[in-house]
Scaffold this active site. Structure first.
Site, PDB file in Angstrom:
ATOM      1  N   LYS A 508       0.893  -1.070  -0.049  1.00  0.00           N
ATOM      2  CA  LYS A 508      -0.071  -0.002   0.001  1.00  0.00           C
ATOM      3  C   LYS A 508       0.895   1.192   0.049  1.00  0.00           C
ATOM      4  O   LYS A 508       2.207   1.171   0.365  1.00  0.00           O
ATOM      5  CB  LYS A 508      -0.785  -0.071   1.225  1.00  0.00           C
ATOM      6  CG  LYS A 508      -0.231  -0.102   2.571  1.00  0.00           C
ATOM      7  CD  LYS A 508      -0.853  -0.217   3.742  1.00  0.00           C
ATOM      8  CE  LYS A 508      -0.351  -0.222   4.960  1.00  0.00           C
ATOM      9  NZ  LYS A 508      -1.029  -0.730   6.384  1.00  0.00           N
ATOM     10  N   TYR A 733      14.217  32.143   4.923  1.00  0.00           N
ATOM     11  CA  TYR A 733      12.979  32.692   5.268  1.00  0.00           C
ATOM     12  C   TYR A 733      13.012  33.317   6.731  1.00  0.00           C
ATOM     13  O   TYR A 733      13.532  32.398   7.484  1.00  0.00           O
ATOM     14  CB  TYR A 733      12.130  31.953   5.020  1.00  0.00           C
ATOM     15  CG  TYR A 733      11.589  31.767   3.497  1.00  0.00           C
ATOM     16  CD1 TYR A 733      11.396  32.862   2.810  1.00  0.00           C
ATOM     17  CD2 TYR A 733      11.487  30.505   3.052  1.00  0.00           C
ATOM     18  CE1 TYR A 733      11.055  32.575   1.240  1.00  0.00           C
ATOM     19  CE2 TYR A 733      11.118  30.403   1.394  1.00  0.00           C
ATOM     20  CZ  TYR A 733      10.807  31.436   0.771  1.00  0.00           C
ATOM     21  OH  TYR A 733      10.504  31.410  -0.534  1.00  0.00           O
TER      22      TYR A 733
HETATM   23  C1  LIG Z   1      -0.303  -1.703   6.958  1.00  0.00           C
HETATM   24  C2  LIG Z   1      -0.921  -2.865   7.687  1.00  0.00           C
HETATM   25  C3  LIG Z   1      -0.339  -3.949   7.696  1.00  0.00           C
HETATM   26  C4  LIG Z   1       1.452  -3.985   7.946  1.00  0.00           C
HETATM   27  O1  LIG Z   1       1.751  -3.223   9.156  1.00  0.00           O
HETATM   28  P1  LIG Z   1       3.371  -3.260   9.270  1.00  0.00           P
HETATM   29  O2  LIG Z   1       3.231  -2.595  10.715  1.00  0.00           O
HETATM   30  O3  LIG Z   1       3.861  -2.322   8.611  1.00  0.00           O
HETATM   31  O4  LIG Z   1       3.839  -4.420   9.471  1.00  0.00           O
HETATM   32  C5  LIG Z   1      -0.788  -5.137   8.186  1.00  0.00           C
HETATM   33  N1  LIG Z   1      -2.102  -5.251   8.223  1.00  0.00           N
HETATM   34  C6  LIG Z   1      -2.856  -4.074   7.956  1.00  0.00           C
HETATM   35  C7  LIG Z   1      -4.423  -4.292   7.950  1.00  0.00           C
HETATM   36  C8  LIG Z   1      -2.451  -2.865   7.594  1.00  0.00           C
HETATM   37  O5  LIG Z   1      -3.118  -1.679   7.196  1.00  0.00           O
END
Ligand SMILES: *Cc1c(COP(=O)(O)O)cnc(C)c1O
Length: 839
Positions: A508, A733
């Protein structure tokens, strides 16, 4: 099929251990290896059909199914062995024993590949050299390297690397070096070695039978082991040690200049046998080495000492040293113009390197069309027509769509090349140009689109120009993604969970900023079970870029259903509403679909709560066209010991709810609960599958894991301008960068719009220039910011600046601005070009 008796006798030209790298079936012998993540025995049938006839299989892997397959291969010669890797080593060792040429064996913590490559360049004027391709130095890489030896060669250079005790003995037997080089020893933590001395003793085993050993005695621990142990175990070995401090051996001194280093070597110790070395007592050899960093100087000195040993004189050494260049063994993949991907391999230019690069090209499924741009190959020791016949054969076997040959020699041999039509759709295209300029001026270069292009040329062809014409232009800031580190981290977690547990990887948010299609493609190559994205469009992008793995979409919306179905994505169903809407959609279109049920066990983000199960089950039981593929939930605090009770309660509630669902629907969907932290801290929560996220990208929940993971991303920019600003002035700035000393400032090409958070302003943030930490001065601007480089010697405009990477971790950055590493990673803006590389 005939079982053969040991020992293995083969005329095969290639030892093959990965079925995907097949290029010449009839001259390959396949070693089926049953590894933790991969079982070569699954590919026997496929390889036989492609024409492979010699197979080595492992007894324990020969199930009745495999035996049945083998019995249907009438022409196969099969050797059954205990362990295919060991057998491959034995076969290679046997091959090695036939040659009486000098063989240089290189080991050490760093610099193995550089020393090997440099030596092969330096010595090429006197020898026909065979060497390890790239950094092929492992238990498999070494036998593959040694197998290349043939009668034409007059010198061999192989590198050996180990990660566990006991491994070097095997490599010694395969390489049998006559000259040994121990480059250096690092202190990096290694889980398999209790202490540095153990690591050194193990590495020294490579030199058990060497006649000469070259090393730097300033590595005190190496020196001790050589002097107290090695010289008694191998008393006839000549020791050529060099040092900047010790008064014996070859004494070395150096003086670093702006572009180069003046190295002085002196040997005037009366106890050393001088006649072996072209030195007179008191005579110093003064050499100009074209590098200024310490690692390169050390590597160069190892090479110089080797040359002295091989009889080169001062003048000749000096002349040869000038050809040395920094070595990049990396295969870099960049985004190109017109939808292309570019694999830049403009350094390496031998046959073995070409084979590896073609395999990497074929591994990229992001684009179907594959193009090779290749210059004349400067391979020594092979007759021209044979060499080009070989290349043409390789190119044909790799199913390329277009080959562009550049150079007089390849053009002269163009008649040897042909490209079979792919899937009967079109004839591949062949083009030849005498010079790089001709190609740059042709229309063809503008016509290549939506392809993966491998650019591979000898230095003198100046293919940088080709690359710069084909690559997407950016503003000097890049995020480098180390594909080997991703593979390493993936395998680390796979080892941890074992073969019984499946692995779903989170890609993702642009694969946590790393680049979703490229990371997904690599994960697919390594055979992970599932991928997960947050939104449907991310899944669609993966499908459009050659990803065929199952993909779960965590947050589908009704607007996406059509795409979800069309692209074979699998939605997470998290509420009664989305369940109703999706099942209506499925009914309407008379479809069936795989879904994933999300349970809320405490996160209170998405998911069914316990009291909602009856409603869920009612819909599921009367809609058999919805197939529950998995049931899952998410842990909220698996990384924190203070939440352990809560985590256990979540797990218990999850199990209870999942049981209820399985009972009602009458089948058992897979279960998954653990994220990266959960995998590490709650082995009992690994269930059928785990969901790996941040761990893949190099950030762990426990210090033990952290020590084993590799850094994946390096965010880099460049210095645009350097100024000297007086003490009373301000920088940036709102006059926030107040200087209390005369300061050398550098303006660097990264700002908050690139993801360098404004929270790093005013000295809170640091970056690395030449390895030295430099503070941010004043407020970070949108596209730039200023840093203090007063304490960096020799700093120049155009120099690289590291924002984060191995020596400046995202964990540290996150702490500074009170956030988590996830945010540092995902904040890197999409306008920052990603460059992927593999060593
Ligand atoms: C992002 C996510 C993960 C992975 O989590 P990490 O802490 O990056 O290992 C697993 N399950 C769900 C539902 C997530 O949204």
């Amino acid at each position: 099929m005939k079982f053969q008796t040991a020992p293995i006798s083969t005329h095969a030209q290639y030892l093959l251990n990965d079925s995907r790298q097949l290029s010449s079936p009839s001259s390959s012998i396949f070693f089926a290896i049953k590894g933790l993540h991969h079982d070569g025995h699954q590919y026997l049938d496929d390889l036989y059909r492609k024409g492979v006839r010699e197979f080595v299989v492992e007894k324990s892997a020969c199930t009745t199914g495999i035996m049945r397959e083998l019995s249907h291969m009438p022409e196969a010669k099969v050797w059954q062995v205990e362990n295919s890797i060991l057998t491959m080593q034995e076969v290679a060792a046997q091959h090695r024993s036939q040659f009486a040429i000098p063989v240089i064996g290189v080991t050490g913590s760093n610099g193995k590949t550089v020393v090997k490559e440099w030596l092969s360049q330096l010595l090429a004027n006197r020898f026909q050299i065979v060497k390890s391709p790239k950094s092929y130095n492992s238990q498999i890489g070494v036998p593959l390297s040694v197998w290349q030896m043939n009668k034409a060669h007059t010198l061999a250079i192989f590198e050996a690397g180990i990660s566990r005790p006991e491994e070097m003995e095997a490599l010694q037997k395969v390489i049998q070096p006559t000259i040994g080089i121990f480059t250096n020893i690092g202190t990096a933590h290694n889980e398999f070695f209790a202490e540095t001395s153990q690591k050194i003793r193990e590495k020294m085993k490579l030199f058990q039978q060497a006649k000469t050993l070259i090393y730097c005695s300033d590595y005190v621990e190496i020196d001790e082991i050589v002097k107290k142990e090695f010289i008694f175990e191998n008393p006839s070995c000549k020791i050529l040690s060099w040092s900047r401090v010790l008064p014996f051996g070859i004494r070395v001194d150096w003086e670093v200049g702006l572009q180069n280093t003046l190295v002085t070597l002196q040997l005037d110790d009366p106890d050393t046998e001088k006649e072996d070395l072209p030195f007179q007592g008191g005579h110093a050899m003064k050499l100009d080495v074209p590098f200024t960093d310490e690692a390169s100087i050390e590597n160069a000195i190892h090479c110089i000492v080797s040359m002295i040993h091989l009889g080169y004189n001062e003048l000749e050494i000096q002349a040869r040293l000038q050809i040395l260049r920094p070595i990049s063994m990396r295969l870099e993949m960049k985004q190109g113009v017109r939808g292309n991907y570019l694999i830049d391999d403009t350094y390496n230019n031998d046959l073995a390197g070409l084979t590896i690069a073609l395999n990497f090209l074929n591994q990229q499924k992001q684009r179907e069309a594959k193009v090779l741009i290749l210059s004349d190959l400067l391979e020594t020791g092979v007759i021209e027509s044979e060499l080009y016949k070989h290349i043409a054969h390789l190119v044909k076997a790799k199913h390329l769509d277009m080959v562009i040959g550049i150079g007089e020699i390849i053009t002269r041999n163009c008649g040897l090349f042909s490209i079979p039509s792919k899937n009967g759709v079109h004839e591949g295209a062949l083009h030849f140009f005498r010079t790089t300029q001709d190609f740059l001026e042709s229309r063809l270069i503008k016509e290549i689109k939506d392809s993966v292009i491998l650019v591979k040329g000898a230095r003198k062809f100046g293919f940088e120009q080709v690359v710069s014409k084909l690559v997407k232009k950016t503003h000097g800031t890049i995020l480098e993604i180390n594909l080997d580190a991703i593979t390493h981290n993936l395998n680390y977690y796979r080892d941890k969970i074992g073969q019984q547990t499946k692995i779903m990887v989170m890609v993702k948010a642009f694969a946590y900023g790393a680049g979703s299609t490229e990371v997904a493609n690599l994960l697919q190559f390594h055979g992970v079970d599932y991928l997960t994205v947050a939104y449907a469009d991310e899944g669609v992008a993966l499908r459009q870029n050659g990803v065929y793995l199952p993909i779960m979409v965590m947050n589908p919306s009704p607007n996406d259903f059509e795409q979800i179905v069309q692209y074979n994505l699998e939605p997470e169903i998290y509420s009664k509403r989305i369940l109703r809407e999706f099942s209506e959609f499925i009914d309407e279109h008379h479809l069936t679909a795989k879904i994933h049920i999300k349970l809320d066990t405490g996160m209170h983000r998405l998911g069914f709560e316990k009291h909602e199960l009856p409603a869920l089950l009612e819909v599921l039981t009367c809609n058999p066209n919805l197939w529950v593929s998995t049931i899952f939930s998410h842990l909220v605090g698996a990384d924190g010991a203070e939440h352990d009770d809560f985590t256990r309660n979540q797990a218990a509630l999850y199990t209870e709810m999942a049981n209820e669902i399985s009972e009602a629907i009458g089948y058992f969907p897979s279960r998954h609960l653990a994220n990266s932290a959960g995998i590490a801290r709650f082995p009992e929560a690994r269930l059928d599958m785990v969901r790996l996220g941040i761990g893949l990208y190099g950030v762990a929940a426990t210090p033990e894991d952290q020590a084993q993971l590799q850094t994946v991303g390096t965010l880099k920019t460049v210095i645009s301008q350097i100024k000297t600003v007086e003490a009373h002035e301000t920088v940036g700035y709102s006059r926030k960068g107040i200087l209390n000393r005369k300061t050398k400032t550098a303006t660097i090409a990264i700002g908050y719009a690139d993801g360098f958070d404004r929270g790093f302003s005013r000295g809170n943030g640091e970056v690395l220039v030449h390895g030295i930490r430099c503070k941010v001065i004043g407020n970070i601007c949108m596209d730039m910011c200023m840093i203090d480089v007063t304490d960096v010697p020799n700093v120049q405009e155009g120099d690289d600046v590291i924002i984060f990477g191995k020596d400046l971790s995202i964990i540290e950055l996150a702490q500074k601005i009170d956030t988590i590493p996830y945010e540092i990673l995902t904040n890197v803006s999409e306008r920052v070009k990603r460059v992927f590389f593999q060593v």
